[in-house]
Design a protein around this motif. Sequence first.
Motif, short mmCIF file in Angstrom:
data_model
loop_
_atom_site.label_atom_id
_atom_site.label_comp_id
_atom_site.label_asym_id
_atom_site.label_seq_id
_atom_site.Cartn_x
_atom_site.Cartn_y
_atom_site.Cartn_z
N UNK A 153 0.86 -1.18 0.00
CA UNK A 153 0.00 0.00 0.00
C UNK A 153 0.90 1.23 0.00
N UNK A 154 0.92 1.93 -1.12
CA UNK A 154 1.82 3.08 -1.30
C UNK A 154 1.16 4.38 -0.83
N UNK A 155 1.99 5.41 -0.68
CA UNK A 155 1.56 6.75 -0.29
C UNK A 155 0.92 6.77 1.10
N UNK A 156 1.40 5.90 1.99
CA UNK A 156 0.86 5.86 3.34
C UNK A 156 1.15 7.14 4.11
N UNK A 157 2.23 7.84 3.72
CA UNK A 157 2.52 9.11 4.38
C UNK A 157 1.42 10.13 4.09
#
Length: 792
Positions: free
Chosen positions: A112-116
């Motif tokens: 799961x990308x862009x968790x920031x």
Amino acid sequence: MIKIALAGNPNCGKTTLFNALTGSNQFVGNWPGVTVEKKEGKLKGHKDAVIMDLPGIYSLSPYTLEEVVARNYLINEKPDVILNIIDGTNIERNLYLSTQLMELGIPVIIAVNMMDIVKKSGDQIYIDRLSEKLGCEVVEISALKGEGIKEAADRAVWLAQQNKKTPAVHHFQSEVETILNRIEDKLGSQIPNEQKRFFAIKLLEKDDKIVTLMNVVPNVEDEIKEIEDMMDDDTESIITNERYLYISSIIDECCKKNSKGKLTVSDRIDHVVTNRFLALPIFALVMILVYVVSVTTVGGWATDWANDGVFGDGWHLFSIGTTDYENAVEEYDRAEQILVAFDEGEDVAQIMDEEENVTETVTLNDSVVSKANEIAEAGEPDPSEFGVWVPGIPGILESGLDALNCADWLKGLILDGIVAGVGAVLGFVPQMLVLFLFLAFLEACGYMARVAFIMDRIFRKFGLSGKSFIPMLIGTGCGVPGIMASRTIENDRDRKMTIMTTTFIPCSAKLPIIALISGALFHGAWWVAPSAYFVGIAAIICSGIMLKKTKMFAGDPAPFVMELPAYHMPTVSNVLRSMWERGWSFIKKAGTIILLSTIFVWFTSYFGWIDGQFRMLDAMELDHSILASIGNAIAWIFTPLGWGDWKSAVAAITGLVAKENVVGTFGILFGFSEVAENGTEIWTMLAASMTAAAAYSFLVFNLLCAPCFAAMGAIKREMNNAKWFWFAVGYQTVLAYAVALCVYQFATFFTTGAFGIGTMIALVITAGFLFLLCRPYKESQRLNVSSVMSSK
């Protein structure tokens, strides 16, 4: 060797992750038999692991070539593990592909990308719960910041080593599952058990391309009819709906949206940059800024240094001594002027900017002339005597060739052919690198995706889809991949029209022409470069309007669906990598196609017949060369366009081999880095051969006419029909000629008042354009007539 397949939706951060995991260990090519880009790289820290970066896709349905390529690779090659990257800010849409990947029977790990960004917005994704619901391992990462990517890669390698299949845990309604079980039973042993569910679903969806992967195709018409009658819908829609029902149940349990309802930073930016009224002016300002910085300021300064220094006489290291040298040159030039004035009996005081009626003029003249004689006798200042002088490539090569007593013809080939031609092109590389840097940043930060959305609103009104803008955007680097990118357009009419119009957008090869015309003939005017970009867009829009009113292209444009990624600051390494990949492809072309072309141009321009004898010519005899004979035979064609001299005509024709050849040909014909007897630089000599109106006409013609041979080859492959290919090339050339003629004739009329046959022809052409643009759609007229008849 462990094979890892990297799969995900477009704009999910897949390329960023791939670059971070592989670094410089990448291999880029094309998939066998197709022109879709194939990226492969060795995983850093794992010598026995290779990552295959699959094309960005939304599903494994065979709607686009990219989806077919990705699906065939996964089914036939059976990688050891699939690393599925999904955008955490748009998780529902991304999980649609994930449900299909898990039906292939291949181990899957979801990153799961862009968790920031998810956490910053106040949203929550419960990773453990999501992993449990999906039946596969799920990790959280930030590809842009490099957070969690090593752990994800290590986990993927570990999962591949376990050699355990990932079963699909999701289930549809009982009625659908019953039908799928019956189809699976019909598949028998020809399909592995772990892939039977995937094949059964595709057969139920009436996927005509899945049968090519099967030896025996079972008859499932009864099952299709039964489920369609039962649920009153087509099977493809039924399966799609079932997937989203399952995904919705997961989202409800595993994700928690910020209840405050605050707009994200991306939303607030989009309220401005995608505004109905502000979007276009903002886009225009951005592109003007990009081209001004790339061509006339930073890029222009770097290109001047490359042309005048690296491929010219040389340069002072760190500019130390440049000012003193320029002052010495100015003093020498003034001394020359004084001596000429004195010899012709003029008042020297006027040359020295003194008053005419000064006292003791003769004494003043004597002292001034005496000093001028001393300066002249000392000779022209040598730049190597000031600061640290670094000689240019031509000077170094000439010294080396003289030391070897090189033959005159070989010396001419190297200096006047290869260095002059290729050097003239490579001198513009700094401008292109600056342009590519800006475009890479705009693409990586997410703005270009918004531009496609903005342009869809405009393109749709003129008969084109927003999908057409993507190939045109790619075409700013090179027309070949831009043309190939048209394969993502499902509608055949839209795809053909996009192929025909994509090369109207200035590519990197046309940038040197733009820079040359802007610098040499318009004194570096800031508006020339941006105007070239908007001339291309205008040609696309006008072509869309005119062609859509013909039977060949009539019909509504295809719908345009595209994910808008959240705005983010791209990493320096990714931007630089993208810039260098585009720049390096240009440099490689200069070392191959352009090199061969310049050798041909040099030979045909420096050899010819004089007094019945075939021999090598000097610079003053070029009008007797082979190339001059060819140029004079075709120059009359371009006379109405304002540049009917043989040199310009030949330059335009050599541009068909590679557009960079236009500059390279001028470099050879006008003697690159040479100085005329009157002290005028050669690009100024070029400017003297054209009026401003003719120069802009020349620019417009080369921007819009048939592209280089490589791009024409791509058009032929994509059209897959000789008639369509010649129609496309003919349309581009005729349009270019007509527009260039109108530009020259009207510009000449408004600047000089001259009115002639050419002006009248331009008026007729303009009237024809307006008629084609404004005439109503025949299909609409027929529709209106039928509506009236039915109402009566």
